[in-house]
Design a protein around this motif. Structure first.
Motif, mmCIF file in Angstrom:
data_model
loop_
_atom_site.group_PDB
_atom_site.id
_atom_site.type_symbol
_atom_site.label_atom_id
_atom_site.label_comp_id
_atom_site.label_asym_id
_atom_site.label_seq_id
_atom_site.Cartn_x
_atom_site.Cartn_y
_atom_site.Cartn_z
ATOM 1 N N LYS A 70 38.303 -1.360 6.517
ATOM 2 C CA LYS A 70 38.647 -1.704 5.140
ATOM 3 C C LYS A 70 38.761 -0.470 4.249
ATOM 4 C CE LYS A 70 36.900 -4.632 1.349
ATOM 5 N NZ LYS A 70 38.037 -5.588 1.281
ATOM 6 N N GLU A 71 37.837 0.476 4.397
ATOM 7 C CA GLU A 71 37.790 1.648 3.533
ATOM 8 C C GLU A 71 38.981 2.581 3.759
ATOM 9 O OE1 GLU A 71 35.185 0.365 5.119
ATOM 10 O OE2 GLU A 71 34.234 -0.413 3.304
ATOM 11 N N ARG A 72 39.508 2.626 4.982
ATOM 12 C CA ARG A 72 40.605 3.548 5.301
ATOM 13 C C ARG A 72 41.976 2.872 5.271
ATOM 14 N NH1 ARG A 72 40.320 6.419 10.602
ATOM 15 N NH2 ARG A 72 39.536 4.439 11.426
ATOM 16 N N SER A 73 42.024 1.643 4.834
ATOM 17 C CA SER A 73 43.289 0.905 4.835
ATOM 18 C C SER A 73 44.142 1.304 3.638
ATOM 19 C CB SER A 73 43.020 -0.600 4.847
ATOM 20 O OG SER A 73 42.443 -0.993 6.071
ATOM 21 N N ILE A 74 44.848 2.411 3.784
ATOM 22 C CA ILE A 74 45.720 2.958 2.742
ATOM 23 C C ILE A 74 47.082 3.241 3.359
ATOM 24 C CG2 ILE A 74 46.092 4.867 1.132
ATOM 25 C CD1 ILE A 74 43.027 5.185 1.036
ATOM 26 N N PHE A 75 48.145 2.799 2.686
ATOM 27 C CA PHE A 75 49.498 3.015 3.186
ATOM 28 C C PHE A 75 50.322 3.692 2.106
ATOM 29 C CE2 PHE A 75 53.903 1.671 4.031
ATOM 30 C CZ PHE A 75 54.027 2.111 5.344
ATOM 31 N N LYS A 76 50.761 4.912 2.403
ATOM 32 C CA LYS A 76 51.545 5.697 1.455
ATOM 33 C C LYS A 76 50.862 5.755 0.092
ATOM 34 C CE LYS A 76 56.014 4.901 3.700
ATOM 35 N NZ LYS A 76 57.418 4.440 3.559
ATOM 36 N N ASN A 77 49.595 6.063 0.113
ATOM 37 C CA ASN A 77 48.751 6.256 -1.071
ATOM 38 C C ASN A 77 48.391 4.962 -1.796
ATOM 39 O OD1 ASN A 77 48.707 9.112 -0.817
ATOM 40 N ND2 ASN A 77 50.732 9.224 -1.784
ATOM 41 N N ASP A 78 48.820 3.832 -1.261
ATOM 42 C CA ASP A 78 48.467 2.552 -1.871
ATOM 43 C C ASP A 78 47.417 1.845 -1.011
ATOM 44 O OD1 ASP A 78 50.232 2.804 -4.013
ATOM 45 O OD2 ASP A 78 51.892 1.924 -2.880
ATOM 46 N N ARG A 79 46.367 1.385 -1.658
ATOM 47 C CA ARG A 79 45.317 0.683 -0.909
ATOM 48 C C ARG A 79 45.785 -0.702 -0.496
ATOM 49 N NH1 ARG A 79 40.467 1.215 0.624
ATOM 50 N NH2 ARG A 79 40.264 3.233 -0.418
ATOM 51 N N VAL A 80 45.486 -1.035 0.749
ATOM 52 C CA VAL A 80 45.791 -2.356 1.275
ATOM 53 C C VAL A 80 44.501 -3.170 1.272
ATOM 54 C CG1 VAL A 80 46.547 -3.661 3.314
ATOM 55 C CG2 VAL A 80 47.681 -1.503 2.709
ATOM 56 N N GLU A 81 44.518 -4.285 0.596
ATOM 57 C CA GLU A 81 43.311 -5.108 0.485
ATOM 58 C C GLU A 81 43.097 -5.876 1.786
ATOM 59 O OE1 GLU A 81 41.128 -4.931 -1.850
ATOM 60 O OE2 GLU A 81 42.344 -3.446 -2.914
ATOM 61 N N ARG A 82 42.325 -5.276 2.667
ATOM 62 C CA ARG A 82 42.097 -5.893 3.966
ATOM 63 C C ARG A 82 40.839 -6.736 3.973
ATOM 64 N NH1 ARG A 82 39.855 -4.160 9.452
ATOM 65 N NH2 ARG A 82 38.835 -6.141 9.021
ATOM 66 N N GLY A 83 40.973 -7.982 4.380
ATOM 67 C CA GLY A 83 39.830 -8.851 4.547
ATOM 68 C C GLY A 83 39.694 -9.246 6.005
ATOM 69 N N ARG A 84 39.195 -10.430 6.236
ATOM 70 C CA ARG A 84 39.174 -10.950 7.603
ATOM 71 C C ARG A 84 40.609 -11.017 8.125
ATOM 72 N NH1 ARG A 84 38.360 -17.270 9.120
ATOM 73 N NH2 ARG A 84 38.596 -17.079 11.402
ATOM 74 N N ARG A 85 40.799 -10.607 9.369
ATOM 75 C CA ARG A 85 42.146 -10.591 9.957
ATOM 76 C C ARG A 85 42.115 -11.259 11.321
ATOM 77 N NH1 ARG A 85 44.966 -7.396 13.868
ATOM 78 N NH2 ARG A 85 47.218 -7.307 13.456
ATOM 79 N N LEU A 86 43.060 -12.151 11.551
ATOM 80 C CA LEU A 86 43.171 -12.791 12.854
ATOM 81 C C LEU A 86 44.523 -12.458 13.455
ATOM 82 C CD1 LEU A 86 41.828 -16.098 14.027
ATOM 83 C CD2 LEU A 86 44.279 -15.710 14.383
ATOM 84 N N SER A 87 44.518 -12.006 14.699
ATOM 85 C CA SER A 87 45.766 -11.694 15.387
ATOM 86 C C SER A 87 45.933 -12.593 16.600
ATOM 87 C CB SER A 87 45.820 -10.217 15.799
ATOM 88 O OG SER A 87 44.697 -9.871 16.588
ATOM 89 N N ILE A 88 47.161 -13.009 16.819
ATOM 90 C CA ILE A 88 47.542 -13.808 17.984
ATOM 91 C C ILE A 88 48.499 -12.951 18.798
ATOM 92 C CG2 ILE A 88 48.706 -15.903 18.753
ATOM 93 C CD1 ILE A 88 47.735 -17.269 16.202
ATOM 94 N N ILE A 89 48.085 -12.574 20.012
ATOM 95 C CA ILE A 89 48.783 -11.539 20.766
ATOM 96 C C ILE A 89 49.345 -12.098 22.067
ATOM 97 C CG2 ILE A 89 48.577 -9.237 21.768
ATOM 98 C CD1 ILE A 89 46.011 -8.943 19.992
ATOM 99 N N CYS A 90 50.643 -11.892 22.250
ATOM 100 C CA CYS A 90 51.318 -12.274 23.480
ATOM 101 C C CYS A 90 51.666 -11.017 24.270
ATOM 102 C CB CYS A 90 52.603 -13.048 23.170
ATOM 103 S SG CYS A 90 52.340 -14.628 22.322
ATOM 104 N N ARG A 91 51.501 -11.099 25.593
ATOM 105 C CA ARG A 91 51.817 -9.976 26.479
ATOM 106 C C ARG A 91 52.599 -10.494 27.675
ATOM 107 N NH1 ARG A 91 46.308 -9.072 24.838
ATOM 108 N NH2 ARG A 91 45.970 -7.014 23.915
ATOM 109 N N ASN A 92 53.387 -9.593 28.271
ATOM 110 C CA ASN A 92 54.028 -9.950 29.525
ATOM 111 C C ASN A 92 53.184 -9.436 30.695
ATOM 112 O OD1 ASN A 92 54.681 -7.279 28.859
ATOM 113 N ND2 ASN A 92 56.684 -7.352 29.861
ATOM 114 N N ALA A 93 53.475 -9.955 31.884
ATOM 115 C CA ALA A 93 52.721 -9.590 33.056
ATOM 116 C C ALA A 93 52.989 -8.140 33.438
ATOM 117 C CB ALA A 93 53.084 -10.515 34.216
ATOM 118 N N PRO A 94 52.055 -7.494 34.161
ATOM 119 C CA PRO A 94 52.261 -6.102 34.593
ATOM 120 C C PRO A 94 53.570 -5.946 35.361
ATOM 121 C CG PRO A 94 50.021 -6.798 35.040
ATOM 122 C CD PRO A 94 50.769 -8.021 34.618
ATOM 123 N N LEU A 95 54.253 -4.836 35.118
ATOM 124 C CA LEU A 95 55.491 -4.556 35.825
ATOM 125 C C LEU A 95 55.194 -4.058 37.232
ATOM 126 C CD1 LEU A 95 57.463 -2.736 32.991
ATOM 127 C CD2 LEU A 95 57.466 -5.162 33.558
#
Length: 241
Positions: free
Chosen positions: A215-240
């Motif tokens: 949260k403290e380092r969430s800065i993009f191009k000098n603008d702070r990004v208000e980061r709270g709880r974050r949930l990600s849904i991740i899809c992957r393909n099988a190993p090549l």
């Protein structure tokens, strides 16, 4: 089925030779690529911030290997996904001691079966992020980061997942940082807006570690990004092979 924990076996990924990584790459900038329209939109400057270590050519290549689609899901679709996942997640506690010290403040699960409406969202992710002949890892990874949670730098092992990683970012915007494994002066900050989709492949997948900033380092191009709880849904393909 291999556990999602093993997918983050950093020590295994670091032991892979560069020649192996090169053999595993898929060139998504080809004319046949289903990413062509996204690449031609040339909107990367809105979500990528490069360090001075990048020249023009390497910036262009990276922008083809890491794509962000803002507003990929609607507010209603985000709500629908959370309604399905919340009963499962609320039974878990946030953990702050990961086995390889890669993640702090997280809980996670894998999901095979989704309700029909949410399955349409997963199918939409797979359709845009992966070639039609892709062999998908059936289990979708769900990673729930607490407001004070973060992910340390790592490269997902190619022994357990393929050349494309696609992730939905829900509940909060955040910053993903990618640092070149051998040239530390080359790094990229990626703005992952709430309800966006990121697609990582090529050099971004194999040559850069990726991390999610706290949260403290969430800065993009000098603008702070208000980061709270974050949930990600991740899809992957099988190993090549």
């Amino acid at each position: 089925m291999v556990s999602v924990m093993i997918l983050r076996a950093i020590s295994l990924s670091k032991s892979l030779s560069s020649s192996c990584r090169i053999c595993c790459r898929r060139n998504i900038s080809s004319a046949e690529s289903k990413y062509a329209v996204l690449i031609q939109n040339d909107q990367w400057h809105k979500y990528l911030s490069f360090s001075d270590g990048f020249d023009k050519e390497s910036r262009l290549q990276f922008s083809r290997d890491l794509l962000v689609v803002n507003n990929f899901v609607t507010d209603g679709e985000e709500k629908s996904l959370m309604e399905e996942l919340t009963p499962v997640l609320k039974k878990m506690h946030y953990e702050f001691d990961h086995w390889d010290d890669a993640i702090h403040g997280y809980r996670e699960t894998e999901r095979l079966n989704w309700n029909p409406n949410n399955m349409k969202i997963i199918d939409r992710v797979r359709k845009i992020a992966f070639p039609s002949e892709t062999s998908h890892i059936p289990l979708v990874h769900v990673l729930d980061l607490a407001e004070k949670g973060f992910i340390k730098p790592h490269i997902d092992s190619v022994r357990f997942c393929g050349d494309i990683i696609a992730g939905l970012s829900l509940l909060s915007s955040s910053i993903m940082r990618l640092v070149h494994e051998n040239e530390k002066s080359k790094y990229v900050d990626v703005l992952l807006q709430r309800r966006s989709l990121y697609i990582m492949t090529g050099t971004a997948r194999y040559d850069f570690t990726h991390e999610l900033l706290d949260k403290e380092r969430s800065i993009f191009k000098n603008d702070r990004v208000e980061r709270g709880r974050r949930l990600s849904i991740i899809c992957r393909n099988a190993p090549l092979k």
